[in-house]
Design a protein around this motif. Structure first.
Motif, PDB file in Angstrom:
ATOM      1  N   CYS A  65      45.613  31.898  38.649  1.00  0.00           N
ATOM      2  CA  CYS A  65      45.550  32.479  37.714  1.00  0.00           C
ATOM      3  C   CYS A  65      47.427  32.537  36.922  1.00  0.00           C
ATOM      4  N   THR A  73      44.162  33.881  32.926  1.00  0.00           N
ATOM      5  CA  THR A  73      43.157  32.861  32.849  1.00  0.00           C
ATOM      6  C   THR A  73      43.045  32.149  34.282  1.00  0.00           C
ATOM      7  N   ILE A  74      42.318  32.149  34.760  1.00  0.00           N
ATOM      8  CA  ILE A  74      41.938  31.949  35.784  1.00  0.00           C
ATOM      9  C   ILE A  74      41.734  29.712  36.409  1.00  0.00           C
ATOM     10  N   TRP A 111      38.411  32.192  44.933  1.00  0.00           N
ATOM     11  CA  TRP A 111      38.409  32.579  42.673  1.00  0.00           C
ATOM     12  C   TRP A 111      38.544  33.721  43.162  1.00  0.00           C
ATOM     13  N   ALA A 112      37.649  34.427  44.327  1.00  0.00           N
ATOM     14  CA  ALA A 112      37.657  36.239  43.923  1.00  0.00           C
ATOM     15  C   ALA A 112      39.302  36.788  44.356  1.00  0.00           C
ATOM     16  N   ARG A 170      45.538  38.414  40.176  1.00  0.00           N
ATOM     17  CA  ARG A 170      45.526  38.428  38.051  1.00  0.00           C
ATOM     18  C   ARG A 170      45.094  39.930  37.853  1.00  0.00           C
ATOM     19  N   ARG A 171      44.177  40.492  38.686  1.00  0.00           N
ATOM     20  CA  ARG A 171      44.272  42.189  38.417  1.00  0.00           C
ATOM     21  C   ARG A 171      45.257  42.672  39.044  1.00  0.00           C
ATOM     22  N   CYS A 223      41.951  34.866  44.044  1.00  0.00           N
ATOM     23  CA  CYS A 223      42.385  34.485  42.248  1.00  0.00           C
ATOM     24  C   CYS A 223      42.767  35.723  41.759  1.00  0.00           C
ATOM     25  N   ASP A 224      41.413  36.432  42.017  1.00  0.00           N
ATOM     26  CA  ASP A 224      41.361  36.965  41.074  1.00  0.00           C
ATOM     27  C   ASP A 224      42.024  38.536  41.175  1.00  0.00           C
ATOM     28  N   ASN A 227      37.825  35.672  29.347  1.00  0.00           N
ATOM     29  CA  ASN A 227      37.983  36.841  29.872  1.00  0.00           C
ATOM     30  C   ASN A 227      39.340  37.286  28.045  1.00  0.00           C
TER      31      ASN A 227
END
Length: 390
Positions: A25, A14-15, A46-47, A53-54, A49-50, A8
């Motif tokens: 994240c 970060t993750i 992961w998805a 993050r967004r 957490c992402d 990134n």
């Protein structure tokens, strides 16, 4: 050689995968105090957490402060005063809010965190404060807290305003007892030789507030066209240690008012006396252009104007009322003269007609009594007329 995973860009967060199997994240976020710190969020995949993050990055782009830990009221309230209230509100409003934050909200609720503050916490606080002080003080503190939490909602620090869910205490309205017409005339007669006689005439005849009288300048008075412009007021608060400062009029409403004939002569006489005082003062005269000034040209302190008002009333043997009650007396006289409430509202500078009607209901009652008395005459039983003999 396997395809290298893209990193990134800087600032995108970060993750990482934790030892317990969850994903974490981290994003640098703006804090309420203006600094930046890392904010962590977690997800089972992961998805997930992402996605979190967004969401955090979207708030970074919008400039929305997100505390890395749940902020306490003792942290948020001073920040709210200095960064939201002070730049946008009047100094007198800031002083009032600051006093409630310093004396009541921080000592009694400061340890509570914004997210954990509950309806029960607010209700207990108001009950305790009302028992300790007055219902009016508790009601005002409730208003300050509700306003502060509304700002926290707008900055997305909390999801709801719990203070808005609590009914504020009911404060008993102060009984208004302005002078009667005879008492008003006696006061004006007794104050003719007082240096602030013109100020007292304006307070009684035009309903000017004390701060508006103190802040009045000669550029606001047109004696030839008989117009007075209310553009500002001069305030003095304990928080500012007695320092006078100019402020906007209440509700930020400037108004142009026609001068009654009885105000012209006192103002002309007052201006002649001020010209003589300026000549005596010489270079020590502070030419601020104030209508009501000290012997050196500085504005009269509001509390000194009230003291003079009280001293004259006592010397005339009248019951002592507040200088602001002279404003109520103006409304009483205008209403008794048949002036429409809307016109009274414009003269006194109220922001809403409901304020005029609520404050001066006691004046309207006499008019209502007179109107209802007409019903006796209109609905009085018609006398029975006996048939004449044929």
């Amino acid at each position: 050689m396997g395809q290298q995973r893209k990193r990134n860009p800087n600032g995108a967060g970060t993750i990482t995968k934790r030892k317990d199997g969850r994903f974490q994240c981290a994003v640098y976020m703006l804090q309420p105090d203006g600094t930046r710190a890392r904010k962590f969020a977690y997800g089972k995949t992961w998805a997930e957490c992402d996605a979190k993050r967004r969401e955090l990055l979207a708030k970074v782009d919008q400039g929305v402060p997100v505390p890395t830990k749940l902020a306490k009221l003792s942290d948020w309230l001073p920040y709210w005063l200095d960064n939201i209230v002070k730049p946008r509100r009047k100094l007198s409003t800031y002083d009032k809010y600051e006093a409630h934050v310093r004396l009541y909200l921080v000592p009694m609720l400061g340890s509570k965190r914004l997210e954990s503050l509950s309806v029960a916490d607010v209700r207990r606080f108001l009950t305790h404060l009302e028992n300790r002080t007055t219902a009016a003080t508790a009601k005002e503190s409730h208003r300050v807290l509700r306003t502060a939490l509304s700002a926290a909602c707008r900055e997305e620090l909390i999801a709801r305003n719990v203070a808005g869910l609590v009914e504020p205490p009911r404060a008993a309205s102060r009984e208004l007892s302005p002078w009667t017409l005879d008492e008003t005339l006696d006061f004006l007669a007794a104050s003719r030789k007082d240096p602030l006689y013109a100020a007292f005439v304006l307070a009684i005849a035009m309903g000017l507030r004390r701060g508006e009288l103190v802040g009045l300048r000669w550029t606001d008075v047109d004696l030839d066209k008989r117009v007075l412009y209310v553009r500002q007021q001069t305030q003095q608060t304990q928080r500012r240690r007695g320092v006078l400062y100019d402020d906007d009029t209440k509700n930020r409403r400037n108004r142009a008012l026609p001068l009654p004939a009885l105000c012209i002569a006192p103002l002309r006489w007052h201006r002649m006396r001020q010209v003589a005082a300026r000549q005596r003062a010489g270079e020590s005269w502070d030419d601020g252009g104030y209508v009501f000034a000290t012997r050196n040209g500085r504005p009269v302190e509001p509390r000194n104007m009230y003291r003079s008002f009280t001293r004259v009333a006592q010397s005339a043997g009248l019951r002592v009322i507040g200088l602001h009650d002279a404003r109520h007396g103006c409304a009483t006289l205008l209403t008794a003269a048949g002036v429409a409430p809307r016109v009274v509202m414009e003269i006194l500078g109220h922001s809403q007609i409901s304020i005029t009607m609520d404050v001066y209901t006691h004046v309207v009652q006499d008019t209502q009594r007179e109107a209802i008395s007409h019903m006796d005459r209109l609905l009085k039983r018609r006398p029975v007329v006996k048939d004449r003999p044929r």
